[in-house]
Design a protein around this motif. Structure first.
Motif, mmCIF file in Angstrom:
data_model
loop_
_atom_site.group_PDB
_atom_site.id
_atom_site.type_symbol
_atom_site.label_atom_id
_atom_site.label_comp_id
_atom_site.label_asym_id
_atom_site.label_seq_id
_atom_site.Cartn_x
_atom_site.Cartn_y
_atom_site.Cartn_z
ATOM 1 N N LEU A 218 0.813 -1.216 0.000
ATOM 2 C CA LEU A 218 0.000 0.000 0.000
ATOM 3 C C LEU A 218 0.849 1.269 0.000
ATOM 4 N N LYS A 219 2.069 1.192 0.498
ATOM 5 C CA LYS A 219 2.926 2.384 0.536
ATOM 6 C C LYS A 219 3.324 2.840 -0.863
ATOM 7 N N HIS A 220 3.099 1.981 -1.856
ATOM 8 C CA HIS A 220 3.456 2.335 -3.230
ATOM 9 C C HIS A 220 2.240 2.709 -4.073
ATOM 10 N N GLN A 221 1.044 2.783 -3.469
ATOM 11 C CA GLN A 221 -0.177 2.921 -4.257
ATOM 12 C C GLN A 221 -0.258 4.219 -5.059
ATOM 13 N N LEU A 222 0.421 5.268 -4.638
ATOM 14 C CA LEU A 222 0.386 6.525 -5.389
ATOM 15 C C LEU A 222 1.308 6.504 -6.607
ATOM 16 N N TYR A 223 2.034 5.413 -6.781
ATOM 17 C CA TYR A 223 2.953 5.313 -7.918
ATOM 18 C C TYR A 223 2.583 4.132 -8.805
ATOM 19 N N THR A 224 1.282 3.882 -8.908
ATOM 20 C CA THR A 224 0.794 2.801 -9.754
ATOM 21 C C THR A 224 -0.369 3.298 -10.608
ATOM 22 N N LYS A 225 -0.644 2.533 -11.641
ATOM 23 C CA LYS A 225 -1.778 2.820 -12.507
ATOM 24 C C LYS A 225 -2.433 1.507 -12.902
ATOM 25 N N ALA A 226 -3.755 1.467 -12.862
ATOM 26 C CA ALA A 226 -4.493 0.273 -13.270
ATOM 27 C C ALA A 226 -5.251 0.567 -14.550
ATOM 28 N N SER A 227 -5.341 -0.431 -15.437
ATOM 29 C CA SER A 227 -6.075 -0.221 -16.681
ATOM 30 C C SER A 227 -6.704 -1.515 -17.174
ATOM 31 N N TYR A 228 -7.829 -1.367 -17.854
ATOM 32 C CA TYR A 228 -8.516 -2.469 -18.518
ATOM 33 C C TYR A 228 -9.569 -1.857 -19.438
ATOM 34 N N CYS A 229 -10.263 -2.685 -20.202
ATOM 35 C CA CYS A 229 -11.228 -2.180 -21.187
ATOM 36 C C CYS A 229 -12.636 -2.691 -20.895
ATOM 37 N N PHE A 230 -13.627 -1.910 -21.295
ATOM 38 C CA PHE A 230 -15.018 -2.354 -21.237
ATOM 39 C C PHE A 230 -15.844 -1.453 -22.148
ATOM 40 N N ARG A 231 -17.052 -1.914 -22.473
ATOM 41 C CA ARG A 231 -17.920 -1.172 -23.391
ATOM 42 C C ARG A 231 -18.789 -0.159 -22.642
ATOM 43 N N MET A 232 -18.939 1.017 -23.273
ATOM 44 C CA MET A 232 -19.773 2.065 -22.691
ATOM 45 C C MET A 232 -20.719 2.625 -23.755
ATOM 46 N N LYS A 233 -21.860 3.087 -23.295
ATOM 47 C CA LYS A 233 -22.850 3.667 -24.201
ATOM 48 C C LYS A 233 -22.399 5.043 -24.656
ATOM 49 N N THR A 234 -22.432 5.287 -25.960
ATOM 50 C CA THR A 234 -22.002 6.571 -26.516
ATOM 51 C C THR A 234 -23.210 7.420 -26.898
ATOM 52 N N ALA A 235 -22.933 8.613 -27.382
ATOM 53 C CA ALA A 235 -24.001 9.547 -27.744
ATOM 54 C C ALA A 235 -24.891 8.988 -28.848
ATOM 55 N N SER A 236 -24.353 8.093 -29.668
ATOM 56 C CA SER A 236 -25.138 7.499 -30.762
ATOM 57 C C SER A 236 -26.114 6.448 -30.273
ATOM 58 N N GLY A 237 -25.986 6.060 -29.005
ATOM 59 C CA GLY A 237 -26.838 5.014 -28.459
ATOM 60 C C GLY A 237 -26.214 3.640 -28.556
ATOM 61 N N LYS A 238 -25.058 3.551 -29.224
ATOM 62 C CA LYS A 238 -24.360 2.277 -29.366
ATOM 63 C C LYS A 238 -23.337 2.096 -28.243
ATOM 64 N N TYR A 239 -22.992 0.852 -27.983
ATOM 65 C CA TYR A 239 -21.942 0.557 -27.016
ATOM 66 C C TYR A 239 -20.616 0.409 -27.762
ATOM 67 N N GLU A 240 -19.596 1.126 -27.301
ATOM 68 C CA GLU A 240 -18.284 1.077 -27.924
ATOM 69 C C GLU A 240 -17.222 0.792 -26.867
ATOM 70 N N LEU A 241 -16.073 0.287 -27.322
ATOM 71 C CA LEU A 241 -15.025 -0.127 -26.392
ATOM 72 C C LEU A 241 -14.214 1.073 -25.903
ATOM 73 N N PHE A 242 -14.067 1.163 -24.588
ATOM 74 C CA PHE A 242 -13.281 2.223 -23.959
ATOM 75 C C PHE A 242 -12.129 1.609 -23.175
ATOM 76 N N HIS A 243 -11.024 2.339 -23.134
ATOM 77 C CA HIS A 243 -9.861 1.952 -22.334
ATOM 78 C C HIS A 243 -9.902 2.773 -21.054
ATOM 79 N N HIS A 244 -9.976 2.098 -19.915
ATOM 80 C CA HIS A 244 -10.090 2.743 -18.607
ATOM 81 C C HIS A 244 -8.735 2.754 -17.914
ATOM 82 N N GLN A 245 -8.348 3.920 -17.402
ATOM 83 C CA GLN A 245 -7.133 4.041 -16.608
ATOM 84 C C GLN A 245 -7.475 4.736 -15.295
ATOM 85 N N ALA A 246 -6.940 4.214 -14.203
ATOM 86 C CA ALA A 246 -7.174 4.806 -12.882
ATOM 87 C C ALA A 246 -5.836 5.063 -12.207
ATOM 88 N N ILE A 247 -5.609 6.312 -11.817
ATOM 89 C CA ILE A 247 -4.355 6.695 -11.176
ATOM 90 C C ILE A 247 -4.652 7.288 -9.798
#
Length: 257
Positions: free
Chosen positions: A109-138
């Motif tokens: 846990l002492k290193h948690q501010l120096y890491t980044k997590a990422s993965y992908c999932f589909r999200m609803k877009t303005a067109s109403g379709k679901y498209e693939l997004f790349h998620h990053q959390a810092i």
């Protein structure tokens, strides 16, 4: 979090992480977004928002979140963002977050501010379709006891690059940390490809994805430009990629970035 309408499935997952503060903390300062943008991949239209992990509220949104999802106002709670996720991807997102927690506990846990997590999932877009997004959390802020209270989440639309979700979670180091932990939750990625890249090649691949040129990569890694060119040729050869565009497609599909 006491309001049932504001609860979301990740709260139960996060409550298992000893590094997250449980009680609400409403007013948090804005993280150093300029520095964080330098750690992200943005191969397409993107947006970010600041997440208060103690009460799941959102702030400091990038304006693109309205355009990409066709929203009329900025979401105030993470539940509103999760509601944009394809229903079939919710279970994967929960497993992905559980995997991130497990890896963070292993790293420390002492290193948690120096890491980044990422993965992908589909999200609803303005067109109403679901498209693939790349998620990053810092992670961006701890309280006085070292418990995590804030992160910045970045979502990039990569549907134009690939529509294939690798169902892979990546926890990598930023700044002085060189961590590279990859967990496949679907067992469909090309294991031979993943094992063929060296740690240095993965490092260069991540910089290519950030848009850095060969000379810039050489300066960042303190290498000669000739060495960087050699690494890039090896990366293209090992991934059977003809150019950078094809390389990035394969990198996303195999959960390398």
């Amino acid at each position: 979090m006491e309001d049932a309408e504001k609860k979301h499935p990740l709260i139960e997952v996060w409550n298992t992480y000893p590094g997250v503060r449980q009680s609400g903390k409403k007013n948090l300062s804005i993280p150093p977004i300029e520095r964080i943008i330098g750690e992200m991949f943005a191969i397409g239209e993107y947006y970010y928002y600041v997440l208060n992990l103690t009460n799941s509220t959102l702030s400091h949104h990038h304006e693109n979140i309205l355009k990409l999802h066709g929203l009329k106002k900025y979401p105030e709670n993470l539940k509103e963002v999760i509601d944009l996720t394809h229903p079939d991807d919710i279970e994967f997102v929960m497993k992905a977050e559980q995997t991130v927690i497990q890896k963070m506990v292993e790293i420390g846990l002492k290193h948690q501010l120096y890491t980044k997590a990422s993965y992908c999932f589909r999200m609803k877009t303005a067109s109403g379709k679901y498209e693939l997004f790349h998620h990053q959390a810092i992670p961006t802020m701890e309280d006085e006891h070292g418990q995590l209270v804030q992160s910045i989440n970045i979502h990039t639309n990569i549907n134009h690059i690939t529509k294939e979700n690798p169902h892979t979670v990546l926890v990598s180091g930023i700044g002085h940390r060189k961590d590279f932990h990859q967990v496949n939750l679907d067992c469909k990625v090309d294991d031979e490809l993943l094992e063929s890249l060296t740690k240095r090649e993965n490092e260069i691949l991540s910089l290519i994805a950030k848009g850095y040129s060969g000379p810039e990569i050489a300066k960042i890694l303190i290498l000669s430009e000739h060495t960087v060119r050699t690494h890039r040729k090896n990366i293209l050869r090992k991934t059977k990629s003809r150019n950078s565009k094809e390389l990035l497609k394969k990198a996303f599909e195999n959960g390398l970035i």
